[in-house]
Enzyme design. Structure first.
Site, PDB file in Angstrom:
ATOM      1  N   CYS A  46      76.979  -3.046  40.869  1.00 21.78           N
ATOM      2  CA  CYS A  46      77.835  -3.656  39.853  1.00 21.78           C
ATOM      3  C   CYS A  46      77.949  -5.148  40.144  1.00 21.78           C
ATOM      4  O   CYS A  46      78.212  -5.537  41.286  1.00 21.78           O
ATOM      5  CB  CYS A  46      79.230  -3.015  39.861  1.00 21.78           C
ATOM      6  SG  CYS A  46      79.276  -1.343  39.203  1.00 21.78           S
ATOM      7  N   ASP A  48      79.730  21.061  36.205  1.00 22.19           N
ATOM      8  CA  ASP A  48      81.053  20.557  35.817  1.00 22.19           C
ATOM      9  C   ASP A  48      82.107  21.655  35.716  1.00 22.19           C
ATOM     10  O   ASP A  48      82.980  21.594  34.863  1.00 22.19           O
ATOM     11  CB  ASP A  48      80.912  19.828  34.473  1.00 22.19           C
ATOM     12  CG  ASP A  48      82.162  19.054  34.097  1.00 22.19           C
ATOM     13  OD1 ASP A  48      82.910  18.657  35.002  1.00 22.19           O
ATOM     14  OD2 ASP A  48      82.404  18.863  32.892  1.00 22.19           O
TER      15      ASP A  48
END
Length: 287
Positions: A179, A124
């Site tokens: 989803c 990150d």
């Protein structure tokens, strides 16, 4: 399975999931980023615009990269608390340090078998499409809130990368979007309407961006002072994630700058300044 691949196997790697993907240019992700930037969605996150071209090519991070080990580290949900801090702040001292240490240990174990292998651990902090690489490695899909969703771990994960100068990859089975059709739970639970209809987020409205990054407080913080999990909390794929009590229970109204630095400089909260926390606290009170 070779000894080298046994080290990278999930049962031996000390990660919650792990996969290897071959190096390639990330042009599709680059085009999506370009479109997002053209709409001004980055707000005051100027580094996203500055690093846009670099993110297309993992060689900008490690010039000799031939394959990338992608890892997932799970975190737990946190029960409601006030003022609110994102779950990752409560789960470990600083995930950047924790995961990078694990990645460097993995690299050391790999080098014990093949000493000529070199690599770089990234958590990150480098201009690279972590989520795009995780999708290409078959570790999940991008949800409507722009987060990676893993079929078992949900979206409460941190992505770690280990870029190597040796091709260790095999064919990855990409996971199709799972989803539920028409589901808008994450979007409905974003009080500022920051979630767009194309699996991207408007950072100008995002509470996490406003409380962590160098963003304005033009929109309400809804009692958040560091990060936000509202779009994740009710996602069906997070329903079985363990929920813990908050580990940070601070009197933010009386804490001093010296005390804040002493207690939190080596934690995830160390990403922001004392002044940023106090400003978010004041904004949360006023809104």
């Amino acid at each position: 399975m070779t000894n080298l691949m046994k080290i990278i196997d999930i049962s031996n790697s000390n990660f919650d999931d792990i996969a290897v993907v071959r190096y390639e240019m990330l042009d599709l992700e680059g085009e999506r980023l370009k479109c997002w930037l053209s709409r001004g969605m980055e707000g005051e996150l100027e580094y996203m615009r500055r690093s846009a071209d670099l993110r297309r090519d993992p060689r900008a991070v490690f010039a000799d990269v031939k394959s990338i080990i992608v890892t997932l580290t799970a975190i737990k949900k946190v029960k409601p608390h006030s003022p609110t801090l994102a779950a990752f702040a409560h789960n470990n001292p600083d995930y950047h340090i924790l995961i990078k240490n694990k990645l460097n240990l993995l690299l050391s174990n790999i080098r014990e078998i093949e000493p000529q292998i070199e690599g770089r651990a990234v958590v990150d902090s480098a201009p690279i499409f972590e989520k795009g690489l995780a999708v290409r490695a078959g570790l999940g899909w991008i949800g409507r809130n722009s987060l990676l969703i893993h079929p078992r771990l949900g979206s409460y994960t941190h992505i770690g990368l280990l870029l190597l100068n040796k091709d260790l990859s095999s064919e990855c089975q990409v996971i199709e979007d799972q989803c539920p059709k028409g589901c808008s739970i994450c979007k409905d639970n974003c009080p500022n309407g920051a979630i767009n209809g194309d699996r991207t987020v408007d950072c100008r409205k995002c509470i996490a961006a406003m409380t962590i990054e160098n963003c304005s407080d033009a929109y309400a913080l809804h009692n958040h002072i560091f990060g936000c999990d509202l779009c994740q909390q009710y996602c069906p794929y997070n329903s079985d994630i363990e929920e813990i009590e908050p580990t940070i229970k601070e009197d933010w109204s009386t804490i001093t700058k010296d005390s804040f630095r002493a207690k939190y400089r080596k934690t995830s909260l160390g990403r922001v300044s004392f002044e940023k926390i106090k400003n978010s606290l004041q904004c949360a009170k006023n809104q």
